[in-house]
Design an enzyme around this catalytic site. Structure first.
Site, mmCIF file in Angstrom:
data_model
loop_
_atom_site.group_PDB
_atom_site.id
_atom_site.type_symbol
_atom_site.label_atom_id
_atom_site.label_comp_id
_atom_site.label_asym_id
_atom_site.label_seq_id
_atom_site.Cartn_x
_atom_site.Cartn_y
_atom_site.Cartn_z
ATOM 1 N N CYS A 1 0.985 -1.291 -0.007
ATOM 2 C CA CYS A 1 0.042 0.017 0.105
ATOM 3 C C CYS A 1 0.738 1.075 -0.053
ATOM 4 C CB CYS A 1 -0.758 -0.034 1.321
ATOM 5 S SG CYS A 1 -1.893 1.462 1.447
ATOM 6 N N CYS B 1 -0.345 4.075 1.934
ATOM 7 C CA CYS B 1 -0.233 3.753 3.526
ATOM 8 C C CYS B 1 1.146 4.064 3.844
ATOM 9 C CB CYS B 1 -0.651 2.585 4.030
ATOM 10 S SG CYS B 1 -1.955 2.025 3.474
ATOM 11 N N ASP B 2 2.018 3.552 3.161
ATOM 12 C CA ASP B 2 3.444 3.578 3.604
ATOM 13 C C ASP B 2 4.388 4.400 2.676
ATOM 14 O OD1 ASP B 2 2.589 1.669 5.403
ATOM 15 O OD2 ASP B 2 3.135 -0.073 4.198
#
Ligand code: NAP
Length: 309
Positions: free
Chosen positions: A131, A134-135
């Site tokens: 992701c 997300c990261d």
């Protein structure tokens, strides 16, 4: 007899739990094998509204669970092994125990498709991510070369997003043509920071011994040639697998197994609602899953009221 059983305890399921609990329905939430859902596998969540400094994925889900429990939701660790949605009440078998319920909210999520490499599993959250949203912004990836694996819209989206942080994004695809939509493919191929690596598969992610990502070992599927590409992170975007196998042949699904809904969250079976990543293959965000969970809860409440329950 339960009024409503929620299958899945990710963003969609726990939001549905908050709403149905507040409506006095005392929902039973069956967690599935990954309590908290996919978000618990990410590090900091920076795009969930209300957390200006970000929040750990695990902590966010823990808080959602507490919020649902505060209003009377019951959380049951377990997996739905089979479901009979053909008669009323609906019947579910959870770890061998039969549970009957008037309504069901399916929020069983999806799993990232994995490459299936041992090194991939060992370096997950140590430079291997599923992701970018997300990261991608984590300091460890800043101004470093990164690898994205895949050739679909997801891989293109991940690659484009990562250009904000990376020094270069190597898009490793097993063919010499992207599967992605034309517009996404054009954006990717015209971006000077994205370097396509055609006809290659990742055979190993380096370096397990160091406990962090330093590169990938590649094999060219046309020539068989092996090479190593240095990078600080590997983002795998080779599709998702919805966790809907148990409902096959009972709930209408598309070819990939995503549940087909009408009016947002209604399935083909009245009284069965679906929300989150088991339905949504387009947005797949925590906040959109939560929104669908809310809608499913409101629809379930209306359905039960209509039934005089
Ligand atoms: P996808 O379209 O199924 O693409 C998966 C990609 O991963 C393909 O290029 C595939 O290669 C590759 N792949 C699959 N298994 C692999 C493996 N084991 N090793 C290496 N490569 C592998 O999945 P997606 O990109 O997640 O998209 C899913 C759906 O959501 C699509 O309908 C897409 O249009 C939609 N979506 C849309 C957007 C957008 O519009 N912005 C964004 C994301 C997703 P091959 O091409 O060789 O099969």
């Amino acid at each position: 007899m339960e009024k409503v059983v929620i299958i899945g305890a990710g963003c969609a399921g726990l939001t549905a739990a908050v709403y149905t609990a507040r409506a006095g329905l005392q929902p039973l939430v069956v967690t599935g094998p990954q309590p908290g859902g996919l978000l618990t596998t990410t590090t900091t969540v920076e795009n969930y509204p209300g957390f200006p400094d970000g929040i750990g994925g695990y902590e966010l889900m823990e808080r959602m669970q507490k919020q649902a429990e505060r209003f009377g939701a019951r959380i049951r660790l377990g997996t739905v092994e089979s479901a009979d949605l053909s008669a009323r009440p609906f019947a579910l078998v959870v770890d061998g125990e039969r549970i009957e319920t008037e309504a069901v909210i399916v929020a069983s999520g999806a799993s990232h498709r994995r490459l299936g490499l041992e090194s991939e599993a060992k370096l997950e959250n140590k430079g291997v991510s599923y992701c970018a949203t997300c990261d991608g912004a984590l300091p460890v990836f800043r101004n470093k070369p990164l690898v994205v694996v895949g050739g679909g819209d997801s891989a293109c989206e991940e690659a484009l997003y990562l250009t904000r942080f990376a020094s270069a994004v190597h898009l490793v695809h097993r063919r010499d043509q992207l599967r992605a939509s034309k517009i996404m493919a054009e954006r990717v191929l015209s971006n000077p920071k994205i370097v396509p690596v055609w006809n290659c598969v990742v055979t190993e992610i380096l370096d397990v011994a160091q406990g962090r990502v330093t590169g990938v070992r590649l094999r060219n599927v046309k020539t068989g040639a092996e090479s190593v590409l240095e990078c600080a992170g590997v983002f795998i975007a080779i599709g998702h697998v919805p966790n809907t196998g148990v409902f096959r042949s009972q709930l209408e699904m598309d070819d990939a197994g995503y549940i087909i809904t009408r009016n947002g969250v209604r399935t083909n079976v009245p009284g069965v609602f679906a929300a989150g990543d088991c339905v949504d293959k387009v947005y797949r965000q925590a906040v959109t899953a939560a929104g669908m969970g809310c809608a499913a809860a409101i629809e379930a409440e209306r359905y039960l009221t209509g039934m005089g329950k």
